[in-house]
Scaffold this motif. Structure first.
Motif, PDB file in Angstrom:
ATOM      1  N   LYS A  34       0.862  -1.183   0.040  1.00 46.70           N
ATOM      2  CA  LYS A  34      -0.081  -0.078   0.127  1.00 46.70           C
ATOM      3  C   LYS A  34       1.058   1.121   0.018  1.00 46.70           C
ATOM      4  O   LYS A  34       0.339   2.492  -0.293  1.00 46.70           O
ATOM      5  N   GLN A  35       1.986   1.166   0.438  1.00 45.63           N
ATOM      6  CA  GLN A  35       2.878   2.443   0.680  1.00 45.63           C
ATOM      7  C   GLN A  35       3.811   2.556  -0.776  1.00 45.63           C
ATOM      8  O   GLN A  35       4.581   3.164  -0.582  1.00 45.63           O
ATOM      9  N   TRP A  36       3.542   1.781  -1.439  1.00 50.02           N
ATOM     10  CA  TRP A  36       4.398   1.889  -2.796  1.00 50.02           C
ATOM     11  C   TRP A  36       4.063   2.981  -3.613  1.00 50.02           C
ATOM     12  O   TRP A  36       2.774   3.082  -4.030  1.00 50.02           O
ATOM     13  N   ALA A  37       5.056   4.070  -3.689  1.00 45.41           N
ATOM     14  CA  ALA A  37       4.697   5.060  -4.295  1.00 45.41           C
ATOM     15  C   ALA A  37       4.434   5.142  -5.858  1.00 45.41           C
ATOM     16  O   ALA A  37       3.568   5.709  -6.025  1.00 45.41           O
ATOM     17  N   GLU A  38       5.176   4.379  -6.762  1.00 45.29           N
ATOM     18  CA  GLU A  38       4.982   4.450  -8.115  1.00 45.29           C
ATOM     19  C   GLU A  38       3.436   4.075  -8.499  1.00 45.29           C
ATOM     20  O   GLU A  38       3.074   4.924  -9.514  1.00 45.29           O
ATOM     21  N   PRO A  39       3.374   3.103  -8.205  1.00 47.37           N
ATOM     22  CA  PRO A  39       1.833   2.522  -8.477  1.00 47.37           C
ATOM     23  C   PRO A  39       0.766   3.799  -8.211  1.00 47.37           C
ATOM     24  O   PRO A  39      -0.153   3.856  -9.184  1.00 47.37           O
ATOM     25  N   HIS A  40       0.744   4.440  -7.222  1.00 52.96           N
ATOM     26  CA  HIS A  40      -0.186   5.509  -7.117  1.00 52.96           C
ATOM     27  C   HIS A  40       0.197   6.533  -8.192  1.00 52.96           C
ATOM     28  O   HIS A  40      -0.836   7.094  -8.564  1.00 52.96           O
ATOM     29  N   ALA A  41       1.124   6.971  -8.516  1.00 50.75           N
ATOM     30  CA  ALA A  41       1.255   7.982  -9.486  1.00 50.75           C
ATOM     31  C   ALA A  41       0.961   7.574 -10.955  1.00 50.75           C
ATOM     32  O   ALA A  41       0.389   8.238 -11.584  1.00 50.75           O
ATOM     33  N   VAL A  42       1.244   6.306 -11.318  1.00 47.53           N
ATOM     34  CA  VAL A  42       0.789   5.738 -12.362  1.00 47.53           C
ATOM     35  C   VAL A  42      -0.707   5.759 -12.684  1.00 47.53           C
ATOM     36  O   VAL A  42      -1.192   6.172 -13.692  1.00 47.53           O
ATOM     37  N   PHE A  69     -14.588  14.592 -12.186  1.00 51.52           N
ATOM     38  CA  PHE A  69     -14.723  13.605 -11.151  1.00 51.52           C
ATOM     39  C   PHE A  69     -13.046  12.919 -11.022  1.00 51.52           C
ATOM     40  O   PHE A  69     -12.687  12.810  -9.910  1.00 51.52           O
ATOM     41  N   LEU A  70     -12.597  12.871 -12.303  1.00 53.32           N
ATOM     42  CA  LEU A  70     -11.351  12.193 -12.526  1.00 53.32           C
ATOM     43  C   LEU A  70     -10.147  12.912 -12.163  1.00 53.32           C
ATOM     44  O   LEU A  70      -8.896  12.754 -11.582  1.00 53.32           O
ATOM     45  N   GLY A  71     -10.369  14.397 -12.461  1.00 52.77           N
ATOM     46  CA  GLY A  71      -9.057  15.325 -12.349  1.00 52.77           C
ATOM     47  C   GLY A  71      -8.516  15.356 -10.683  1.00 52.77           C
ATOM     48  O   GLY A  71      -7.658  14.946 -10.616  1.00 52.77           O
ATOM     49  N   PRO A  72      -9.400  15.385  -9.935  1.00 57.86           N
ATOM     50  CA  PRO A  72      -9.057  15.359  -8.244  1.00 57.86           C
ATOM     51  C   PRO A  72      -8.653  14.110  -7.868  1.00 57.86           C
ATOM     52  O   PRO A  72      -7.571  14.196  -7.272  1.00 57.86           O
ATOM     53  N   LEU A 110      -3.865  11.433  -6.126  1.00 55.98           N
ATOM     54  CA  LEU A 110      -2.906  10.147  -6.282  1.00 55.98           C
ATOM     55  C   LEU A 110      -1.536  10.472  -6.458  1.00 55.98           C
ATOM     56  O   LEU A 110      -0.580   9.940  -5.881  1.00 55.98           O
ATOM     57  N   ILE A 111      -1.314  11.449  -7.320  1.00 52.75           N
ATOM     58  CA  ILE A 111       0.011  11.958  -7.822  1.00 52.75           C
ATOM     59  C   ILE A 111       0.745  12.526  -6.569  1.00 52.75           C
ATOM     60  O   ILE A 111       1.958  12.622  -6.308  1.00 52.75           O
ATOM     61  N   ASP A 112      -0.156  13.474  -5.952  1.00 51.11           N
ATOM     62  CA  ASP A 112       0.437  14.148  -4.683  1.00 51.11           C
ATOM     63  C   ASP A 112       0.553  13.227  -3.525  1.00 51.11           C
ATOM     64  O   ASP A 112       1.668  13.367  -2.930  1.00 51.11           O
ATOM     65  N   LEU A 156       5.262  10.058  -0.894  1.00 45.91           N
ATOM     66  CA  LEU A 156       5.976   9.121  -0.386  1.00 45.91           C
ATOM     67  C   LEU A 156       7.322   8.840  -0.907  1.00 45.91           C
ATOM     68  O   LEU A 156       8.189   8.166  -0.185  1.00 45.91           O
ATOM     69  N   ASN A 157       7.709   9.450  -2.313  1.00 43.69           N
ATOM     70  CA  ASN A 157       8.814   9.384  -2.576  1.00 43.69           C
ATOM     71  C   ASN A 157       9.054  10.525  -3.652  1.00 43.69           C
ATOM     72  O   ASN A 157       8.952  10.005  -4.978  1.00 43.69           O
ATOM     73  N   LYS A 158       9.705  11.556  -3.246  1.00 45.79           N
ATOM     74  CA  LYS A 158       9.981  12.507  -4.114  1.00 45.79           C
ATOM     75  C   LYS A 158      11.206  12.342  -5.114  1.00 45.79           C
ATOM     76  O   LYS A 158      11.415  12.959  -6.026  1.00 45.79           O
ATOM     77  N   GLU A 159      11.910  11.095  -4.654  1.00 40.35           N
ATOM     78  CA  GLU A 159      13.385  11.127  -5.316  1.00 40.35           C
ATOM     79  C   GLU A 159      12.969   9.951  -6.591  1.00 40.35           C
ATOM     80  O   GLU A 159      14.148   9.477  -6.881  1.00 40.35           O
ATOM     81  N   SER A 160      11.879   9.690  -6.886  1.00 37.94           N
ATOM     82  CA  SER A 160      11.586   8.843  -7.948  1.00 37.94           C
ATOM     83  C   SER A 160      11.400   9.610  -9.342  1.00 37.94           C
ATOM     84  O   SER A 160      10.842  10.521  -9.370  1.00 37.94           O
ATOM     85  N   ALA A 161      12.326   9.422 -10.344  1.00 45.05           N
ATOM     86  CA  ALA A 161      12.422   9.779 -11.725  1.00 45.05           C
ATOM     87  C   ALA A 161      10.936   9.757 -12.204  1.00 45.05           C
ATOM     88  O   ALA A 161      10.392  10.860 -12.895  1.00 45.05           O
TER      89      ALA A 161
END
Length: 248
Positions: free
Chosen positions: A105-113, A131-134, A139-141, A146-151
């Motif tokens: 659940k704390q894996w950052a990249e899947p949230h962003a994708v 609806f989808l914008g927020p 999710l990306i925020d 969780l991980n700002k150092e992910s390219a």
């Protein structure tokens, strides 16, 4: 002797897996570079990774590689405006990411994708933007926290800031900063550059962001950097770079 044999068998198996992954990365990279959708290539890569994920239901990396490929496919569908192709894979892409997050659940990249895929959906269904914008931004925020150092996360955050209207939180300056951070992070990890279509995409959109800001010199420099990294980058060579040079 037995231990040595076991070591070599394990080594050969690992090498085979890495080689297979690189072959798929190369296919995605070449499909991204093509001016056409390369629909058959994207479908083939997704099918291969889907079989691997099915064979390894508890391997979160297998599910993420599949989700990453499906994200690339959806991006290609947007590029050629093939809504039917997009819809065929949209729900499955979200399912792959949900499986990743179920395992971690704390894996950052899947949230962003996942957030980025919601953003792509808005391209075909603008009415769902409210609806989808927020959902996409949240999710990306979350991934950024969780991980700002992910390219990868910085790249998707930049996309979100670039394509979101300013009144809803978009920011050209924040997009530029995030694209620059993403590119820098990729370049610090040389193993992430080979066959990395998102690295090229970050350069292309950074150039477009500079162009939109009116900084044409930086736009040209960024496009030239992209072509130095990949001379066969037709989108930059034949479309983006001539456009900014015609403006100077």
């Amino acid at each position: 002797m037995k231990k040595l044999m076991i070591f070599w068998v394990a080594f050969l198996l690992a090498s085979t897996v890495v080689s297979a992954q690189q072959a798929l990365d190369k296919k995605m990279y070449e499909a991204y570079l093509s001016p056409n959708a390369e629909k058959q290539t994207w479908n083939s890569v997704v099918e291969t990774l889907a079989r691997n994920a099915d064979d390894n239901p508890n391997d979160k990396q297998a599910h993420f590689r599949l989700a990453y490929a499906r994200f690339g496919l959806l991006s290609a569908a947007i590029k050629v405006k093939d809504e039917k192709w997009f819809d065929e894979h949209y729900d499955e892409a979200l399912t792959s990411l949900d499986r990743c997050l179920k395992l971690d659940k704390q894996w950052a990249e899947p949230h962003a994708v996942k957030g980025a895929i919601y953003g792509l959906k808005i391209g075909f269904s603008p009415m769902q933007g409210m609806f989808l914008g927020p959902k996409s931004s949240n999710l990306i925020d979350k991934a950024m926290k969780l991980n700002k150092e992910s390219a990868l996360i910085q790249k998707l955050y930049a996309n979100s800031k670039l394509f979101t209207p300013e009144m809803w939180g978009g920011s050209l300056d924040e997009a530029i900063d995030a694209y620059e951070k993403s590119i820098s992070l990729y370049e610090k990890q040389h193993d992430q550059l080979k066959y990395n279509w998102l690295y090229l995409d970050a350069l292309a959109f950074l150039g477009q962001s500079y162009y939109k800001k009116g900084d044409y010199a930086k736009a040209v420099a960024t496009y030239e950097k992209a072509l130095a990294a990949e001379p066969a980058f037709v989108w930059v060579k034949q479309v983006l770079l001539p456009k900014v040079r015609a403006t100077q």
